[in-house]
Motif scaffolding. Structure first.
Motif, PDB file in Angstrom:
ATOM      1  N   TYR A 220       0.826  -1.201   0.000  1.00  0.00           N
ATOM      2  CA  TYR A 220       0.000   0.000   0.000  1.00  0.00           C
ATOM      3  C   TYR A 220       0.864   1.256   0.000  1.00  0.00           C
ATOM      4  O   TYR A 220       0.600   2.209  -0.748  1.00  0.00           O
ATOM      5  CB  TYR A 220      -0.930   0.013   1.228  1.00  0.00           C
ATOM      6  N   SER A 223       2.326   1.765  -3.414  1.00  0.00           N
ATOM      7  CA  SER A 223       1.394   2.189  -4.463  1.00  0.00           C
ATOM      8  C   SER A 223       0.961   3.636  -4.249  1.00  0.00           C
ATOM      9  O   SER A 223       0.817   4.397  -5.208  1.00  0.00           O
ATOM     10  CB  SER A 223       0.187   1.259  -4.541  1.00  0.00           C
ATOM     11  N   THR A 230      -4.199   6.661  -8.734  1.00  0.00           N
ATOM     12  CA  THR A 230      -4.503   5.287  -9.113  1.00  0.00           C
ATOM     13  C   THR A 230      -4.824   4.449  -7.890  1.00  0.00           C
ATOM     14  O   THR A 230      -5.756   3.641  -7.909  1.00  0.00           O
ATOM     15  CB  THR A 230      -3.306   4.647  -9.846  1.00  0.00           C
ATOM     16  N   SER A 231      -4.039   4.639  -6.829  1.00  0.00           N
ATOM     17  CA  SER A 231      -4.289   3.797  -5.662  1.00  0.00           C
ATOM     18  C   SER A 231      -5.632   4.150  -5.031  1.00  0.00           C
ATOM     19  O   SER A 231      -6.316   3.283  -4.495  1.00  0.00           O
ATOM     20  CB  SER A 231      -3.151   3.902  -4.651  1.00  0.00           C
ATOM     21  N   ASN A 234      -8.169   2.424  -6.899  1.00  0.00           N
ATOM     22  CA  ASN A 234      -8.169   0.995  -6.604  1.00  0.00           C
ATOM     23  C   ASN A 234      -8.658   0.684  -5.199  1.00  0.00           C
ATOM     24  O   ASN A 234      -8.485  -0.422  -4.704  1.00  0.00           O
ATOM     25  CB  ASN A 234      -6.769   0.426  -6.800  1.00  0.00           C
TER      26      ASN A 234
END
Lengths: 364, 331
Positions: A220, A223, A230-231, A234
């Motif tokens: 985590y 990312s 983006t994270s 997601n």
């Protein structure tokens, strides 16, 4: 043909080695070790003696390095995570250590600044210290994650105010704890000749490796550091992950401040852990971690911390003139940081790739 | 947009008005102040460095606070900063407030000329304490300072009188270039040259006990023999002693290693009293009695015989120090 492919694989191993983050701090450590070996092999001598209490103790430069480098290595863990997630550094750790140390002494001493015996169990003092330094971390974390202030600016607040807060906690007195058990954390446990800070550091390393292995924290953090948008898309919560890295750094600070105040049983607010934030950031950089966040390697940072201590001890050992000390350190550090920059590593690796196969072909 | 402009105009007008009003009212009151100074409090503005800077500074600030009280006939205002520009701002504020005396411990030596000229024009008398500045002597009445060279000389003189069979010295320096470091290092270096004392190691530990501990540890690890630790402050002496304890090297009165520290922290004097250290040189933070002396003289219209007043500073020997000394001089 066969030999060519062999040399191809060997060259790819070399280039992989250069690409590997841990290579640079390892190489630096090796170079320093070899340098000392050539200049004076007695650098590595370790002798078993007794201290003035009659307890066995190992002494030697290597022991000094693993002893004095511990706090920095512990801080490097937290600093790596903070750097990776928030793409910036916390420059308030030195001041936070002053606060943490001050809290430990305050709890142990109670209202009297020089008690004959400690007023509270050490574990209580440490837990209170953890709470306070984690609160400091949380304060930084909130500024960075929610208010989106640049990390260096956000932590500048505590950097400026921290040492005054630390002095205020103890009414600006200089408390002193003379309890023997308290000195174990920064000194020796009777019967064990290796300094305790090293064991504490090892325990911290094991803990963080277990956390990274069995939880998704590492993934985590990476990312979020690589791409926050983006994270979030997601399903991660970037703000929370940034926040949590600062709290973890706060925990590292608590451990480091316990060791620091335990070493001498007292504190000097303006000098304790001075400039340690810069060394911690340097350790992260030496470990080849991009200071702009993203991928990280904690073991490389830890090695980087010990490289810095190795360098310091070497400079002390060779009696470099006081006025010139920072200059020597700067030269070595610049060389190491340039070498560990991803661009340079790529270049070196590709150089090996280019030349080796051609040489092999000529031979065959 | 227009509203914003109008607002800005209005606020700036208001500010200007406030400033002028402030000037006017203060100008009026000052004349009445002048006339009956005899039974009025003497107003002093004290600009000092941050009390948290060091134990020395804390003692210094407490001393000033205890002296310049209403009971003693002073109306004192305090301002603290480690930054020169902020200190200059405070000085300007105090001058505007028309204090009688401005007491100043400057953070930096440069940049004080213009503000001190303002003070002179406004009739504010300036007394420097603890630190000197690079300004013309006519701009201040007096300066009360420590003589760091003398501190070092006293300590080295004491060391000389110990008549050790050999002198192998580990010299722990403060932050390079600071006045305390230069004074205390200078005396040792000079005497060591003259008397052929052997300096085993000379390193800066930057006033830090941890660094001092590491340096002495590295000297011990290198198997170098030494019998004197000359640390330029108490913290570094403490770090050095921790390293000696680790290596089971005895220190103190009648032991293998002579330990010298500076600054006279209370805990350091206690170490002296216990015989763990040998000597501690004072850096006197108690300047207020000297300043009061100067102010009284000036109030009585006397002239000062000298501009620079150097304070008495003691050095304590472990064999002669008393509990009363620890109480009185420990900071």
């Amino acid at each position: 043909m066969n030999s060519a492919s062999k040399s191809n694989t060997s060259s790819s191993i070399i280039s992989a080695m250069f690409r590997n983050q841990i290579f640079i701090p390892l190489a630096a450590l090796l170079i320093l070790a070899v340098f000392n070996l050539i200049m004076d092999p007695s650098f590595f001598k370790v002798t078993l003696g007794h201290n003035s209490n009659g307890d066995p103790i190992l002494s030697g430069n290597i022991i000094s390095i693993i002893d004095c480098g511990s706090e920095l290595a512990i801080l490097a863990i937290g600093m790596t995570l903070v750097t990776a997630a928030s793409r910036g550094q916390d420059i308030s750790v030195g001041a936070a250590i002053a606060i943490g140390g001050s809290v430990v002494l305050r709890v142990l001493c109670g209202t009297n600044s020089r008690p004959d015996e400690i007023q509270a169990p050490i574990i209580v003092a440490f837990l209170v210290c953890c709470l306070v330094t984690m609160a400091c971390g949380a304060f930084n974390g909130i500024l960075v994650s929610i208010f989106k202030i640049q990390p260096m600016v956000a932590t500048l607040i505590l950097f400026t105010a921290g040492r005054s807060i630390a002095a205020w906690i103890n009414n600006n007195e200089l408390p002193e704890v003379r309890d023997a058990t308290f000195s174990y954390f920064g000194g020796l446990i009777p019967g064990i000749p290796i300094p305790t800070p090293f064991f504490i550091a090892i325990a911290c390393f094991i803990l963080i490796f277990l956390v990274l292995k069995f939880t998704t924290l590492g993934l985590y953090v990476q990312s979020v550091g690589i791409n926050e948008q983006t994270s979030r898309l997601n399903g991660l919560n970037p703000a929370f992950i940034k926040f949590i890295t600062y709290v973890i750094l706060g925990l590292c600070v608590a451990v480091a401040s316990l060791i620091k105040v335990s070493r001498l049983g007292s504190i000097n607010y303006s000098v304790i852990a001075k400039d340690i934030e810069m060394d911690a950031i340097l350790a992260v950089a030496l470990g080849g971690n991009a200071l702009g966040g993203g991928k990280f390697n904690i073991s490389a940072s830890i090695l980087g911390a010990y490289v810095i201590q190795f360098l310091t001890t070497t400079l002390y050992k060779f009696q470099v003139q006081s006025d010139a000390l920072p200059a020597y350190k700067a030269v070595v550090v610049i060389a190491l940081v340039v070498l560990s920059a991803p661009i340079v590593r790529e270049k070196i690796a590709s150089l090996f790739k280019k030349f080796r196969p051609q040489g092999a072909e000529l031979k065959s | 947009m227009k509203i914003k402009k109008v607002l800005a105009m209005a606020t700036s007008m208001l500010l200007c008005g406030a400033v002028f009003a402030g000037c006017g009212s203060e100008g009026g009151s000052s004349s009445s102040k002048e006339t009956k100074k005899g039974d009025k409090l003497i107003s002093v503005g004290i600009i000092n460095n941050d009390p948290n800077e060091s134990g020395y500074r804390t003692a210094n600030v407490n001393d000033l606070k205890a002296t310049f009280t209403k009971e003693n006939g002073y109306d004192a205002k305090f301002a603290y900063s480690l930054k020169n520009e902020e200190q200059i701002n405070y000085a300007q504020k105090f001058i505007q407030d028309e204090v009688d005396y401005l007491l100043l411990s400057a953070a930096d030596t440069a940049g004080w000329d213009s503000v001190l000229k303002d003070a002179k024009d406004a009739g504010v008398r300036v007394i420097l304490f603890d630190r000197t500045i690079d300004a013309d002597e006519s701009l201040y009445e007096a300066s009360v300072v420590s003589d760091m060279d003398k501190e070092g000389e006293q300590a080295v003189e004491w060391l000389k009188n110990q008549k050790l069979t050999s002198y192998d010295i580990v010299h722990l320096q403060g932050v390079m270039g600071s006045a305390a470091q230069e004074g205390r290092s200078g005396a040792l270096t000079k005497t060591a040259d003259e008397l052929k004392w052997n300096i085993v190691a000379e390193q800066t530990a930057e006033w830090s006990s941890e660094k001092a501990q590491q340096i002495v540890q590295s000297v011990i690890d290198a198997d170098k023999k030494f019998n004197v630790i000359y640390a330029e402050n108490d913290d570094m002496a403490k770090g050095a002693v921790a390293a000696l304890d680790k290596a089971n090297i005895s220190h103190g009165v009648g032991k293998d290693v002579v330990v010298i520290g500076f600054d006279c922290n209370k805990w350091a004097l206690e170490e002296l009293k216990a015989g763990n250290w040998n000597y501690d040189g004072q850096c006197n933070p108690f300047q207020s009695s000297y300043i009061v002396d100067i102010i009284e003289k000036l109030e009585n219209g006397e002239t000062l015989s000298q501009k620079t007043i150097i304070m008495d500073e003691k050095g304590f020997d472990a064999t002669t120090i008393t509990d009363a000394d620890v109480e009185q001089y420990g900071i």
